[in-house]
Design a protein around this motif. Structure first.
Motif, PDB file in Angstrom:
ATOM      1  N   SER A  30       2.312   1.585  -3.618  1.00 48.18           N
ATOM      2  CA  SER A  30       1.300   1.942  -4.626  1.00 48.18           C
ATOM      3  C   SER A  30       0.848   3.385  -4.499  1.00 48.18           C
ATOM      4  CB  SER A  30       0.102   0.994  -4.498  1.00 48.18           C
ATOM      5  OG  SER A  30      -0.485   1.098  -3.221  1.00 48.18           O
ATOM      6  N   LYS A  31       0.851   3.936  -3.298  1.00 47.06           N
ATOM      7  CA  LYS A  31       0.472   5.343  -3.136  1.00 47.06           C
ATOM      8  C   LYS A  31       1.477   6.272  -3.808  1.00 47.06           C
ATOM      9  CE  LYS A  31      -2.133   4.801   1.176  1.00 47.06           C
ATOM     10  NZ  LYS A  31      -2.206   5.133   2.623  1.00 47.06           N
ATOM     11  N   ARG A  32       2.731   5.910  -3.791  1.00 50.23           N
ATOM     12  CA  ARG A  32       3.755   6.730  -4.440  1.00 50.23           C
ATOM     13  C   ARG A  32       3.700   6.628  -5.963  1.00 50.23           C
ATOM     14  NH1 ARG A  32       9.165   5.581  -0.701  1.00 50.23           N
ATOM     15  NH2 ARG A  32       8.252   6.333   1.287  1.00 50.23           N
ATOM     16  N   LEU A  33       3.247   5.487  -6.461  1.00 50.19           N
ATOM     17  CA  LEU A  33       3.217   5.282  -7.912  1.00 50.19           C
ATOM     18  C   LEU A  33       1.973   5.884  -8.565  1.00 50.19           C
ATOM     19  CD1 LEU A  33       4.467   1.587  -8.124  1.00 50.19           C
ATOM     20  CD2 LEU A  33       5.785   3.684  -8.476  1.00 50.19           C
ATOM     21  N   HIS A  34       0.912   6.148  -7.788  1.00 52.87           N
ATOM     22  CA  HIS A  34      -0.335   6.726  -8.308  1.00 52.87           C
ATOM     23  C   HIS A  34      -0.886   5.881  -9.476  1.00 52.87           C
ATOM     24  CE1 HIS A  34       0.422  10.256  -5.825  1.00 52.87           C
ATOM     25  NE2 HIS A  34       1.644  10.316  -6.331  1.00 52.87           N
ATOM     26  N   LEU A  35      -1.158   4.626  -9.189  1.00 54.14           N
ATOM     27  CA  LEU A  35      -1.635   3.699 -10.211  1.00 54.14           C
ATOM     28  C   LEU A  35      -3.145   3.800 -10.369  1.00 54.14           C
ATOM     29  CD1 LEU A  35       0.438   0.571  -9.134  1.00 54.14           C
ATOM     30  CD2 LEU A  35       0.988   2.189 -10.950  1.00 54.14           C
ATOM     31  N   SER A  36      -3.616   3.386 -11.542  1.00 55.49           N
ATOM     32  CA  SER A  36      -5.052   3.314 -11.782  1.00 55.49           C
ATOM     33  C   SER A  36      -5.633   2.102 -11.044  1.00 55.49           C
ATOM     34  CB  SER A  36      -5.338   3.222 -13.277  1.00 55.49           C
ATOM     35  OG  SER A  36      -4.757   2.054 -13.827  1.00 55.49           O
ATOM     36  N   LYS A  37      -6.950   1.961 -11.083  1.00 54.24           N
ATOM     37  CA  LYS A  37      -7.590   0.853 -10.372  1.00 54.24           C
ATOM     38  C   LYS A  37      -7.175  -0.499 -10.952  1.00 54.24           C
ATOM     39  CE  LYS A  37     -11.678   3.401  -8.841  1.00 54.24           C
ATOM     40  NZ  LYS A  37     -13.159   3.477  -8.863  1.00 54.24           N
ATOM     41  N   LYS A  74      -4.384  -1.246 -12.715  1.00 56.16           N
ATOM     42  CA  LYS A  74      -2.982  -1.509 -12.410  1.00 56.16           C
ATOM     43  C   LYS A  74      -2.765  -1.713 -10.913  1.00 56.16           C
ATOM     44  CE  LYS A  74      -0.933   0.816 -16.396  1.00 56.16           C
ATOM     45  NZ  LYS A  74       0.008   1.854 -16.845  1.00 56.16           N
ATOM     46  N   HIS A  75      -3.586  -1.062 -10.103  1.00 54.95           N
ATOM     47  CA  HIS A  75      -3.432  -1.208  -8.658  1.00 54.95           C
ATOM     48  C   HIS A  75      -3.738  -2.637  -8.214  1.00 54.95           C
ATOM     49  CE1 HIS A  75      -3.351   0.007  -4.457  1.00 54.95           C
ATOM     50  NE2 HIS A  75      -4.516  -0.618  -4.282  1.00 54.95           N
ATOM     51  N   ASP A 119       0.817  -1.217   0.000  1.00 54.60           N
ATOM     52  CA  ASP A 119       0.000   0.000   0.000  1.00 54.60           C
ATOM     53  C   ASP A 119       0.850   1.266   0.000  1.00 54.60           C
ATOM     54  OD1 ASP A 119      -2.288  -1.465  -0.075  1.00 54.60           O
ATOM     55  OD2 ASP A 119      -2.729  -1.315   2.074  1.00 54.60           O
ATOM     56  N   LYS A 120       1.952   1.224   0.714  1.00 56.42           N
ATOM     57  CA  LYS A 120       2.823   2.400   0.750  1.00 56.42           C
ATOM     58  C   LYS A 120       3.500   2.639  -0.602  1.00 56.42           C
ATOM     59  CE  LYS A 120       3.784   2.151   5.700  1.00 56.42           C
ATOM     60  NZ  LYS A 120       4.827   2.045   6.765  1.00 56.42           N
TER      61      LYS A 120
END
Length: 334
Positions: free
Chosen positions: A62-69, A71-72, A59-60
């Motif tokens: 993915s927040k930095r990468l700003h992925l779409s739903k 890709k998340h 989660d930490k």
């Protein structure tokens, strides 16, 4: 064997849920119905570890990468599998080396059936079954999209069938080596997938995975045929005796070879041959999307990646031809 910190097994004390057999100083274990309770306990342990990795690591990032739903969800899937495959590869390699299966390949089929297992072999299989069984409720907890559920169910069930087949049919030694090869390529694939989400221009790991994929599949097929087709076929005891754990018959051996030797291949359609047309041969079907045949290792990695990630940008698709070549073709056509 219950400790204060939880139910963990040690070789010095008899386990609570594992049937054991002692041969002098060595303690061996056999599978039985009590293993279901052990697997159930470790399913809860795996769910807790899954949540810890998700909350404190994935989660930490993915927040930095700003992925779409989309890709998340795939990032979380690959992140969990990277941790699992890495730990399984290290653990499986340690077991295979310490038990001497690599230095003595004949031990994979000699003295079959391998009814009594060393502690670390049995514990490895129980943890593997617990992990893949825990993945079923995780589909609900992770709120996986309905379009992704059939693919992941097939993926999970294939592993459960293969691992349980090797465990219950007393082919644990062969199953360990095949899992080591399979998990190595899976780790490389999901690592390349994570690197792609971090940098869409990074395709080097996909090229390495494309090369390792073919090599490991060749080794898996060769080893399965060698152990089952030649090794078990020459064992003196060929009688079907479930009470003694002997399933060494032609039908069971072929079925086990298909179950243990088969491994998950990516959902990419094979590139058609030159001049091939859908429906030209018997048993062929019309492919929804045909990919051009790769001419190099880099194009092979891009070809497989394009089939696996149709929503990805054109940066990882097959390289286009130069404008000079297209101009020359246009002049010839004119």
């Amino acid at each position: 064997m219950v400790n204060k910190g939880g139910m963990f097994f040690t070789e010095s004390s008899p386990p609570l849920f594992i049937l054991q057999w002692t041969d002098g100083e060595t303690v061996h274990y056999h599978y039985g119905p009590k293993d279901l309770v052990t697997v159930l306990f470790y399913i809860f342990i795996t769910i807790i570890l899954h949540a810890v990795v998700q909350e404190y690591i994935l989660d930490k990032i993915s927040k930095r990468l700003h992925l779409s739903k989309v890709k998340h969800s795939k990032f979380n899937e690959s992140g969990q599998l990277v941790v699992f495959h890495l730990s399984s590869v290290i653990w499986c390699f340690y077991v295979v080396v310490t038990e001497g299966y690599l230095t003595n390949p004949r031990s994979l089929w000699e003295d079959y059936p391998h009814v009594y297992l060393p502690f670390q072999v049995k514990f490895f299989y129980l943890c593997q079954l617990a992990y893949w069984l825990h993945a079923l409720p995780e589909l609900y907890f992770q709120k996986v999209r309905k379009e992704e559920i059939p693919r992941q169910l097939q993926y999970i069930c294939l592993y459960l069938v293969h691992i349980a087949g090797a465990y219950l049919l007393n082919l644990s030694r062969l199953g360990l080596v095949l899992l080591l090869l399979q998990y190595s390529t899976e780790f490389l694939f999901h690592t390349a997938r994570l690197c792609y989400f971090a940098d869409e221009n990074n395709e080097k790991l996909f090229n390495a995975w494309a090369a390792a994929f073919g090599v490991t599949r060749l080794f898996i097929l060769t080893l399965a045929v060698l152990a089952i087709g030649f090794g078990l076929a020459r064992v003196e005891n060929q009688a079907f005796d479930p009470e003694k754990g002997n399933f060494n018959t032609l039908l069971c051996s072929c079925g086990t070879g298909a179950s243990t030797g088969a491994s998950r291949a990516p959902s990419a359609e094979c590139p058609p041959r030159p001049g091939w047309q859908p429906g030209s041969s018997r048993g062929s079907r019309v492919l929804g999307r045909l990919l051009p045949a790769p001419r190099s290792l880099s194009s092979l990695g891009a070809c497989l990646h394009q089939a696996l990630f149709p929503e990805s940008p054109a940066s990882l698709r097959l390289p286009r031809k130069r404008s000079g070549e297209s101009r020359e073709r246009n002049l010839h056509t004119d």
